[in-house]
Design a protein around this motif. Structure first.
Motif, PDB file in Angstrom:
ATOM      1  N   ASN A 111     -16.890  -3.907  -1.010  1.00 42.04           N
ATOM      2  CA  ASN A 111     -16.851  -2.733  -0.124  1.00 42.04           C
ATOM      3  C   ASN A 111     -16.418  -1.556  -0.979  1.00 42.04           C
ATOM      4  N   ALA A 112     -17.249  -0.526  -1.041  1.00 42.41           N
ATOM      5  CA  ALA A 112     -16.971   0.605  -1.930  1.00 42.41           C
ATOM      6  C   ALA A 112     -16.030   1.624  -1.310  1.00 42.41           C
ATOM      7  N   HIS A 113     -15.569   1.387  -0.071  1.00 43.91           N
ATOM      8  CA  HIS A 113     -14.814   2.431   0.631  1.00 43.91           C
ATOM      9  C   HIS A 113     -13.530   1.887   1.241  1.00 43.91           C
ATOM     10  N   ILE A 114     -12.735   1.267   0.432  1.00 40.95           N
ATOM     11  CA  ILE A 114     -11.404   0.832   0.873  1.00 40.95           C
ATOM     12  C   ILE A 114     -10.394   1.850   0.368  1.00 40.95           C
ATOM     13  N   ASN A 115      -9.534   2.302   1.255  1.00 43.16           N
ATOM     14  CA  ASN A 115      -8.614   3.386   0.893  1.00 43.16           C
ATOM     15  C   ASN A 115      -7.612   2.964  -0.169  1.00 43.16           C
ATOM     16  N   ARG A 116      -6.951   1.796   0.060  1.00 47.13           N
ATOM     17  CA  ARG A 116      -5.943   1.316  -0.902  1.00 47.13           C
ATOM     18  C   ARG A 116      -6.109  -0.181  -1.099  1.00 47.13           C
ATOM     19  N   LEU A 117      -6.027  -0.578  -2.362  1.00 44.74           N
ATOM     20  CA  LEU A 117      -6.042  -1.996  -2.737  1.00 44.74           C
ATOM     21  C   LEU A 117      -4.907  -2.238  -3.729  1.00 44.74           C
ATOM     22  N   GLU A 118      -4.085  -3.252  -3.430  1.00 37.52           N
ATOM     23  CA  GLU A 118      -3.001  -3.636  -4.346  1.00 37.52           C
ATOM     24  C   GLU A 118      -3.215  -5.099  -4.728  1.00 37.52           C
ATOM     25  N   PHE A 119      -3.317  -5.331  -6.040  1.00 39.88           N
ATOM     26  CA  PHE A 119      -3.652  -6.655  -6.566  1.00 39.88           C
ATOM     27  C   PHE A 119      -2.397  -7.245  -7.221  1.00 39.88           C
ATOM     28  N   TYR A 120      -1.927  -8.403  -6.667  1.00 39.75           N
ATOM     29  CA  TYR A 120      -0.699  -9.040  -7.153  1.00 39.75           C
ATOM     30  C   TYR A 120      -1.012 -10.433  -7.688  1.00 39.75           C
ATOM     31  N   THR A 121      -0.206 -10.870  -8.639  1.00 39.31           N
ATOM     32  CA  THR A 121      -0.196 -12.276  -9.060  1.00 39.31           C
ATOM     33  C   THR A 121       1.143 -12.871  -8.654  1.00 39.31           C
ATOM     34  N   ALA A 122       1.064 -14.068  -8.036  1.00 43.68           N
ATOM     35  CA  ALA A 122       2.279 -14.762  -7.592  1.00 43.68           C
ATOM     36  C   ALA A 122       2.480 -15.986  -8.471  1.00 43.68           C
ATOM     37  N   ASN A 123       3.375 -15.854  -9.447  1.00 44.38           N
ATOM     38  CA  ASN A 123       3.695 -16.936 -10.371  1.00 44.38           C
ATOM     39  C   ASN A 123       5.071 -17.500 -10.039  1.00 44.38           C
ATOM     40  N   PRO A 124       5.421 -18.639 -10.653  1.00 44.41           N
ATOM     41  CA  PRO A 124       6.776 -19.168 -10.419  1.00 44.41           C
ATOM     42  C   PRO A 124       7.879 -18.186 -10.805  1.00 44.41           C
ATOM     43  N   ASP A 125       7.573 -17.278 -11.762  1.00 45.55           N
ATOM     44  CA  ASP A 125       8.607 -16.327 -12.184  1.00 45.55           C
ATOM     45  C   ASP A 125       8.634 -15.063 -11.332  1.00 45.55           C
ATOM     46  N   GLY A 126       7.799 -15.000 -10.271  1.00 37.00           N
ATOM     47  CA  GLY A 126       7.851 -13.835  -9.381  1.00 37.00           C
ATOM     48  C   GLY A 126       6.467 -13.286  -9.064  1.00 37.00           C
ATOM     49  N   ILE A 127       6.488 -12.199  -8.317  1.00 41.72           N
ATOM     50  CA  ILE A 127       5.249 -11.529  -7.893  1.00 41.72           C
ATOM     51  C   ILE A 127       5.139 -10.216  -8.647  1.00 41.72           C
ATOM     52  N   ILE A 130      -0.469  -5.883 -10.431  1.00 42.56           N
ATOM     53  CA  ILE A 130      -1.327  -5.739 -11.603  1.00 42.56           C
ATOM     54  C   ILE A 130      -2.196  -4.486 -11.509  1.00 42.56           C
ATOM     55  N   PHE A 131      -2.837  -4.302 -10.352  1.00 42.70           N
ATOM     56  CA  PHE A 131      -3.735  -3.148 -10.175  1.00 42.70           C
ATOM     57  C   PHE A 131      -3.440  -2.467  -8.842  1.00 42.70           C
ATOM     58  N   GLN A 132      -3.553  -1.174  -8.856  1.00 37.92           N
ATOM     59  CA  GLN A 132      -3.478  -0.370  -7.623  1.00 37.92           C
ATOM     60  C   GLN A 132      -4.644   0.617  -7.649  1.00 37.92           C
ATOM     61  N   THR A 133      -5.547   0.459  -6.729  1.00 40.30           N
ATOM     62  CA  THR A 133      -6.775   1.267  -6.758  1.00 40.30           C
ATOM     63  C   THR A 133      -7.239   1.534  -5.328  1.00 40.30           C
ATOM     64  N   GLY A 134      -8.438   2.137  -5.209  1.00 36.75           N
ATOM     65  CA  GLY A 134      -8.988   2.482  -3.897  1.00 36.75           C
ATOM     66  C   GLY A 134      -9.527   3.898  -3.890  1.00 36.75           C
ATOM     67  N   ASP A 135     -10.091   4.302  -2.752  1.00 38.12           N
ATOM     68  CA  ASP A 135     -10.658   5.647  -2.638  1.00 38.12           C
ATOM     69  C   ASP A 135      -9.607   6.740  -2.702  1.00 38.12           C
ATOM     70  N   TYR A 136      -8.345   6.393  -2.457  1.00 35.85           N
ATOM     71  CA  TYR A 136      -7.285   7.404  -2.500  1.00 35.85           C
ATOM     72  C   TYR A 136      -6.791   7.651  -3.915  1.00 35.85           C
ATOM     73  N   TYR A 137      -7.361   6.944  -4.894  1.00 35.80           N
ATOM     74  CA  TYR A 137      -6.959   7.074  -6.282  1.00 35.80           C
ATOM     75  C   TYR A 137      -8.180   7.429  -7.131  1.00 35.80           C
ATOM     76  N   ARG A 142      -9.810   1.913 -11.299  1.00 37.12           N
ATOM     77  CA  ARG A 142     -10.420   0.631 -10.966  1.00 37.12           C
ATOM     78  C   ARG A 142     -10.424  -0.265 -12.202  1.00 37.12           C
ATOM     79  N   PRO A 143     -10.174  -1.546 -12.014  1.00 39.86           N
ATOM     80  CA  PRO A 143     -10.105  -2.450 -13.170  1.00 39.86           C
ATOM     81  C   PRO A 143     -11.382  -2.450 -14.003  1.00 39.86           C
ATOM     82  N   LEU A 144     -12.539  -2.477 -13.345  1.00 38.48           N
ATOM     83  CA  LEU A 144     -13.828  -2.401 -14.016  1.00 38.48           C
ATOM     84  C   LEU A 144     -14.609  -1.231 -13.426  1.00 38.48           C
ATOM     85  N   ARG A 145     -15.386  -0.562 -14.284  1.00 41.55           N
ATOM     86  CA  ARG A 145     -16.179   0.575 -13.818  1.00 41.55           C
ATOM     87  C   ARG A 145     -17.377   0.069 -13.016  1.00 41.55           C
TER      88      ARG A 145
END
Length: 634
Positions: A111-127, A130-137, A142-145
């Motif tokens: 979907n090319a029109h999401i306002n905010r996206l927050e990408f997290y990794t949940a490992n044993p050492d915590g959350i 990694i990325f914060q992107t979206g149409d408001y940024y 974006r991680p890849l063009r």
């Protein structure tokens, strides 16, 4: 229940657990084997997906709380990666459990029109964020063009990924996939190829429309270009290419581009339609269309000057856009039906061209209102763009037909105007000939007769009175009267060549040449062929032909200093040709030849009869004049 909860977390564990417990029983029978197979099939059919979703209705959850909810079994599997929330006020969380593939993968949020996206990794050492992107940024975050949101997943990593999707107070549709880098590259290459072909065709259509507008200078072709351009810009904005290539550093405009270009495209669609099918103010749909254009223009302007309204009153503006879009389609259909009943061919072209676009527009509206799920295939990816191209191509044929029709109508109108003008000119010439004849008759019969009587009386007086002074005065008076009488006679013959009526053109022109030869100043050698039956001839043409030849001979006598002149006058079946050749001084002054009053009068007469005149200087001196006058054929 324990088995169900555990198998909800992992299909692999369910398989192992089932094998362990069932194989440990005493003996295997058919029922146990069938139960085992069904259990395996259920595990792979229900839980093969590694993508789960949870709705955060209050939009207050933290990543840590989301992780707890995931392991507590609160998330639901995302069936086939598709999700359509429609208009929503919630946030959504995605949980992705990678398969631990040894190759790198990409997570694609389609979907090319999401306002905010927050990408997290949940490992044993915590959350970790990694990325914060979206149409408001800005697009560079974006991680890849790519027009979609693509997140790289490390090879062999079994961590849990969490994605916060924020598109509250708007319509949300998702297609989430995990692809290998090779599959993602192949899909992107194929998409780029198809997109390049489609945009190339669109650019050619726009350039063709610009060429037509510059060449013909008619506003219809300008509306055609503006309609395709505005529709193209809307598609670019809707598919995400606009933010990727045109305004990557304008996140504020990224959210406004679709509704703004949508409104502009609707305005140009209606404007082009009205001009194309020639809808006037007399149509009952003219004012409703004007109102819809005003609403669309006002909405577009409101987004530009008050962008916050898109977020504060998004539901209202979404409803307004839907209402305007449906009203536009209804008014177009009614307008076309009205014109089709009037046998308007252009309306058929427009109806055929817009049919596919209407279908795809309605589908798009249904998707954005949450009533239809997005499907990944050619039509869902390139359907509207393909529909616009097909529409533009059909409209191009319609424009060509309209241009040919307009050209034929214009030519017919010009021919009709020329015919009317010729009729008026012929009537004027006939009237002039009648007036000339009347004046000539009066000069010849009345004034000429009176002058002849006066001349006779003066002659009688001269014979009876021999006084020198009186004789001299009377002789001068007689000479003056004779001169006046000759002038009147000459004017009478010029106005109306009486000899043509009495003896015919051939005899009249022969008599003219013989009289000139008697003066011994210029010898005319002449050849006259045809003109045997002057009663059936066009007398206007015959009289003017006589005047033309007489004027040409006068020019030879006055200006050429020639001693010999050859004149050929030939009547053909479809034309009359005149050739005048002299041995005079030739083309001494071309400007005088071109702009002289006598020559201009000759040209005017010849042009009226759609003839041609040509002046040629001879190598050894002299002038050659060729005249060709077509004859009217019934």
């Amino acid at each position: 229940m324990k088995v169900c909860l555990i198998c909800y977390r992992s299909g692999k564990f369910l398989l192992i657990y089932g094998l362990k417990n069932i194989c440990g029983m005493h003996g295997l029978n058919l029922k146990k084997i069938m139960f085992l197979l069904l259990l395996i099939a259920a595990s792979y059919s229900s839980f093969a997906s590694d993508i789960y979703i949870y709705e955060d209705k209050n939009r207050t959850l933290s990543p840590e709380k989301v992780k707890e909810l995931f392991f507590a079994g609160k998330f639901k599997p995302l069936p086939q990666g598709d999700f359509n929330a429609g208009f929503t006020k919630s946030n959504f969380w995605l949980a992705i459990k990678p398969s631990g593939s040894p190759t790198e993968q990409n997570l694609v949020v389609g979907n090319a029109h999401i306002n905010r996206l927050e990408f997290y990794t949940a490992n044993p050492d915590g959350i970790h964020l990694i990325f914060q992107t979206g149409d408001y940024y800005p697009f560079k975050q974006r991680p890849l063009r790519h027009r979609f949101f693509v997140f790289p997943i490390e090879a062999g990593l079994n961590s849990l990924y969490l994605i916060k999707v924020d598109k509250h107070n708007e319509s949300l549709q998702l297609r989430v996939e995990i692809l290998s880098k090779e599959d993602f590259f192949q899909r992107t290459s194929k998409e780029s190829l198809i997109t390049g072909i489609l945009w190339g065709i669109t650019v050619l259509l726009i350039l063709f429309g610009c060429f037509l507008f510059i060449t013909v200078k008619e506003k219809l072709y300008l509306y055609y270009v503006l309609y395709i351009l505005s529709g193209t810009l809307w598609i670019l904005a809707d598919k995400g290419y606009g933010y990727q290539f045109l305004w990557p550093n304008s996140p504020d405009f990224a959210s406004l581009a679709r509704p703004i270009f949508n409104c502009i495209a609707m305005i140009m669609l209606l404007e082009f339609m009205q001009v194309f099918i020639r809808q006037t103010k007399a149509s009952i749909f003219y004012k409703p269309i004007l109102i819809i254009k005003f609403i669309a223009g006002f909405t577009s302007f409101a987004f530009l000057v008050y962008p916050e309204g898109l977020y504060q009153y998004s539901f209202f503006f979404l409803g307004l856009l839907i209402f305007t879009g449906i009203s536009t389609q209804v008014l177009i259909a009614l307008s076309l039906a009205e014109k089709i009943r009037q046998n308007n061919v252009q309306a058929w072209y427009y109806l055929i061209s817009i049919f596919m676009l209407i279908v795809f527009s309605i589908t798009e509206l249904l998707v954005h209102t949450g009533n239809s799920g997005p499907q990944i295939n050619y039509l869902s990816n390139y359907g509207i763009q393909t529909g616009l191209i097909i529409e533009a191509i059909i409209l191009t044929f319609g424009l060509a037909h309209r241009f040919n029709t307009y050209k034929n109508e214009k030519e017919h109108l010009l021919l009709e105007v020329n015919r009317k003008q010729n009729e008026i000119t012929e009537r004027i010439i006939e009237t002039q000939e009648m007036e000339r004849k009347k004046i000539a008759d009066q000069l010849h019969d009345d004034i000429g007769s009176l002058l002849s009587v006066v001349s006779l009386q003066l002659s009688s007086v001269l014979e009876n009175n021999q006084k020198s002074d009186s004789v001299i005065k009377l002789r001068k008076a007689a000479e003056v009267l004779e001169s006046v009488s000759e002038t009147v006679r000459s004017i009478s013959h010029t106005l109306n060549p009486l000899a043509i009526e009495k003896y015919g053109f051939k005899n009249a022109i022969t008599d003219l040449f013989n009289n000139i030869n008697l003066a011994d100043k210029l010898h005319i050698e002449y050849i006259i062929i045809g003109f045997e039956d002057h009663k059936n001839a066009d007398m206007n043409l015959i009289n003017d032909l006589y005047r033309i030849i007489k004027e040409l001979v006068n020019n030879v006598i006055k200006h050429s200093e020639a001693s010999h002149c050859l004149i050929q006058v030939i009547e053909h079946e479809d034309s009359i040709s005149v050739m005048v050749e002299d041995n005079g001084k030739g083309l001494m002054d071309e400007n005088k030849l071109k702009n002289g009053i006598g020559i201009e009068n000759i040209r005017a007469k010849i042009n009226y009869f759609k003839g041609q005149i040509e002046f040629l200087g001879m190598p050894d001196g002299g002038l050659l004049i060729n005249i060709e006058i077509p004859l009217k054929t019934n």
